[in-house]
Design a protein around this motif. Structure first.
Motif, PDB file in Angstrom:
ATOM      1  N   TYR A 113      11.973  16.664  42.526  1.00  0.00           N
ATOM      2  CA  TYR A 113      13.288  17.632  42.668  1.00  0.00           C
ATOM      3  C   TYR A 113      14.102  18.152  41.357  1.00  0.00           C
ATOM      4  N   HIS A 169       7.192  12.690  56.871  1.00  0.00           N
ATOM      5  CA  HIS A 169       8.439  11.906  56.073  1.00  0.00           C
ATOM      6  C   HIS A 169       8.530  10.674  56.977  1.00  0.00           C
ATOM      7  N   HIS A 184      14.421   8.195  49.160  1.00  0.00           N
ATOM      8  CA  HIS A 184      15.708   8.901  48.670  1.00  0.00           C
ATOM      9  C   HIS A 184      16.675   9.494  49.369  1.00  0.00           C
ATOM     10  N   TYR A 233      23.746  20.018  55.734  1.00  0.00           N
ATOM     11  CA  TYR A 233      22.400  20.095  55.218  1.00  0.00           C
ATOM     12  C   TYR A 233      21.576  20.582  55.724  1.00  0.00           C
ATOM     13  N   HIS A 237       8.217   8.114  52.487  1.00  0.00           N
ATOM     14  CA  HIS A 237       7.105   9.128  52.802  1.00  0.00           C
ATOM     15  C   HIS A 237       6.097   8.642  53.519  1.00  0.00           C
ATOM     16  N   GLU A 267       7.292  13.157  44.237  1.00  0.00           N
ATOM     17  CA  GLU A 267       7.982  14.057  44.659  1.00  0.00           C
ATOM     18  C   GLU A 267       8.954  14.527  43.230  1.00  0.00           C
ATOM     19  N   GLY A 297      17.448  10.579  54.205  1.00  0.00           N
ATOM     20  CA  GLY A 297      17.674   9.834  53.623  1.00  0.00           C
ATOM     21  C   GLY A 297      15.405   9.598  54.479  1.00  0.00           C
ATOM     22  N   HIS A 298      14.412   9.230  53.007  1.00  0.00           N
ATOM     23  CA  HIS A 298      13.652   8.745  53.981  1.00  0.00           C
ATOM     24  C   HIS A 298      12.845   8.111  52.838  1.00  0.00           C
ATOM     25  N   TYR A 357      11.618   8.499  58.412  1.00  0.00           N
ATOM     26  CA  TYR A 357      12.750   8.494  58.558  1.00  0.00           C
ATOM     27  C   TYR A 357      13.306   7.447  59.337  1.00  0.00           C
ATOM     28  N   TYR A 397      18.543  22.254  45.513  1.00  0.00           N
ATOM     29  CA  TYR A 397      17.706  21.862  44.931  1.00  0.00           C
ATOM     30  C   TYR A 397      16.706  22.340  45.573  1.00  0.00           C
TER      31      TYR A 397
END
Ligand code: PAN
Ligand code: ZN
Length: 191
Positions: free
Chosen positions: A100, A160, A138, A53, A91, A98, A88-89, A162, A150
């Motif tokens: 999307y 973020h 998410h 991605y 915040h 958020e 995925g993370h 992670y 998206y």
């Protein structure tokens, strides 16, 4: 009106790029530990290191009340039965929510509360939007045969995290079962 950043951008929902903004690429080798089937992961890595991605981010200075946004593109593909996914993370600033919005292709979002006890799998494709409340991890997966693109809009202060996912991963996985996307508990895979 004078701002340190432009108010208008031009983006391409097919290539997942925002003109003039940095693009981060995540390859399979960047996703160590993300997929459930470690053997399938190593087998796939042995055959190359495909792009999974990209994220193109319009990020403004992290001031209270400001918003940033990013365009994501996930390639179609699977590792074992598990669809290509984002790391995925959470915040870093947990209260940050958020939104999307699906632009092209088809996929799902996997949402999970911090203790893993609450979760949802929600469709993300054109004409579909997902609201990710604060404090919720998410991850996005591409369940189709073309790239999923998206846009996600989030508080500029969100950041973020992670690490929490790298330590524990999501409790659930989205797999292809009987030809269709299904969410199951990771622990069920070990049986
Ligand atoms: C999105 C994500 C994007 C890539 O812009 O950053 O989908 O996923 P990872 O960040 O998990 O690699 C977002 O949720 N920003 O907050
Ligand atoms: Zn986010």
């Amino acid at each position: 009106m004078e701002f340190s950043f432009p108010l208008a951008t031009h983006f391409d929902p097919v290539t997942g790029t925002i003109e003039g903004y940095p693009l981060t690429a995540r390859r399979l080798s960047d996703l160590q530990g993300s997929f459930a089937d470690e053997q399938a992961y190593q087998r796939a890595l042995g055959m190359g290191d495909p792009l999974v991605y990209t994220v193109s981010g319009f990020e403004v200075p992290a001031e209270e009340g400001q918003l940033s946004y990013a365009l994501g593109l996930i390639m179609p593909g699977k590792i074992g039965q598990e669809y290509y996914l984002t790391k995925g993370h959470f915040h870093a600033w947990r209260p940050a929510a958020e939104v999307y919005i699906g632009l092209a292709g088809e996929g799902f979002m996997l949402l999970e509360s911090e203790d893993g006890s609450q979760n949802q799998m929600l469709p993300l494709r054109p004409h579909h939007a997902v609201y990710v409340p604060g404090h919720i991890a998410h991850r996005t997966v591409n369940t189709g045969s073309v790239p999923l693109t998206y846009v996600g809009v989030y508080p500029a202060q969100a950041g973020h995290d992670y690490d929490a996912i790298a330590r524990k991963n999501f409790r659930h996985v989205i797999l292809e079962l009987d030809g269709k996307p299904s969410m199951i508990e990771r622990s069920e895979l070990l049986r």
